[in-house]
Design an enzyme around this catalytic site. Structure first.
Site, PDB file in Angstrom:
ATOM      1  CG  HIS A 163      18.739   0.387   7.672  1.00 39.19           C
ATOM      2  ND1 HIS A 163      17.620   1.157   7.909  1.00 39.19           N
ATOM      3  CD2 HIS A 163      18.614  -0.089   6.407  1.00 39.19           C
ATOM      4  CE1 HIS A 163      16.849   1.142   6.830  1.00 39.19           C
ATOM      5  NE2 HIS A 163      17.433   0.400   5.911  1.00 39.19           N
ATOM      6  CE  LYS A 190      15.471  -1.637   3.968  1.00 37.58           C
ATOM      7  NZ  LYS A 190      15.898  -0.381   3.308  1.00 37.58           N
TER       8      LYS A 190
END
Length: 272
Positions: A163, A190
């Site tokens: 992230h 991800k």
């Protein structure tokens, strides 16, 4: 936080996959169309978590629940977390549970050392209450490898994640990180990034498309904030397999109501 820049050799070493990886979790097919939706449990207390899980369980548009452990008031109490996780798993019935400790290094609420991170997750995996586990790719590499191996031994899917709440890395860098996750043994790849411009959104989407052409693994990618909403809606068109929605409170900028998300996903879903 300044994240390490990965080499781009991962892209060069991959070829176009013959077929996509799919996983059956509690009778849910992950990796094929239609795109599967995830909804976060953002509770601070046990009672709030149970209530949110019941709502997710009853919502036909929510496919997977993410248990954001770091948001709990007792996130550091491993025994309490495990007990709650078991309750959530029962409430969700046929819906899979993704367990996530989003650390402060990547925008979460829990500050832990690499040693603590490994210890906590190892305890969870002794008798898993989850079907999927989020592992941050930039934690200690030995710990990541050990946890990934342990999760697989326990039949738990690994969602390897990264992230960046400050910016959108280059397309080349996003591709490199996702393909690195694949090489590290992730089952689902991800990445979430923050756009500063429209071009940043397309950078993430183009990177997703490129990775989908080189990896068999399901992709969960997003450009955050209102600006990046289109990346959540049109993910299937870029080769993505999963997308985050919300019921009530969002866990990240740009999440939209899961029922609206599901309708958007159906509208733009490409023909197989």
């Amino acid at each position: 936080m300044s994240l390490p820049i990965l080499s781009t050799t991962y892209a060069a070493e991959n070829t176009v996959p013959a077929s996509k990886s799919t996983y059956v979790v509690k009778n849910l097919n992950i990796g094929d169309l239609p795109v599967k939706t995830l909804v976060p449990i953002t509770a601070k207390t046990r009672e709030q978590a149970l209530a949110q899980a019941k709502v997710i369980a009853e919502n036909k548009d929510a496919d997977i629940a993410e248990f954001r452990i770091d948001l709990l008031e007792f996130a550091s109490d491993t025994k309490k977390v495990i007990a709650l996780g078991q309750e959530l798993n029962q409430i969700l019935k046929d819906k899979p549970l993704l367990a996530t400790i989003r650390t402060s290094n990547e925008g979460g609420k829990l500050k832990v050392t690499d040693q603590e991170y490994e210890k906590i997750y190892s305890e969870y995996l002794k008798k898993p209450f989850m079907q999927l586990l989020d592992i941050e790719m930039f934690r200690d590499q030995a710990a990541v490898a050990k946890l990934t191996k342990l999760a697989h031994q326990k039949k738990v899917l690994v969602v390897m994640s990264n992230h960046d709440f400050d910016k959108t890395p280059s397309e080349q860098e996003i591709v490199s990180r996702l393909l690195k996750q694949d090489q590290m043994g992730a089952d689902i790849l991800k990445i979430a990034v923050m756009p500063k411009s429209k071009q940043d959104v397309f950078t993430l989407m183009n990177a997703t498309l490129k990775v989908s052409e080189q990896s068999t693994k399901p992709l969960l990618t997003m450009s955050m904030g209102r600006l990046g909403t289109i990346s959540r809606i049109a993910t299937a068109n870029m080769g993505g397999s999963l997308s985050f929605g919300m019921i009530g409170e969002a866990s990240a900028p740009g999440q939209i109501d899961v029922t609206a998300l599901k309708q958007f996903l159906k509208t733009v879903q490409p023909t197989p």
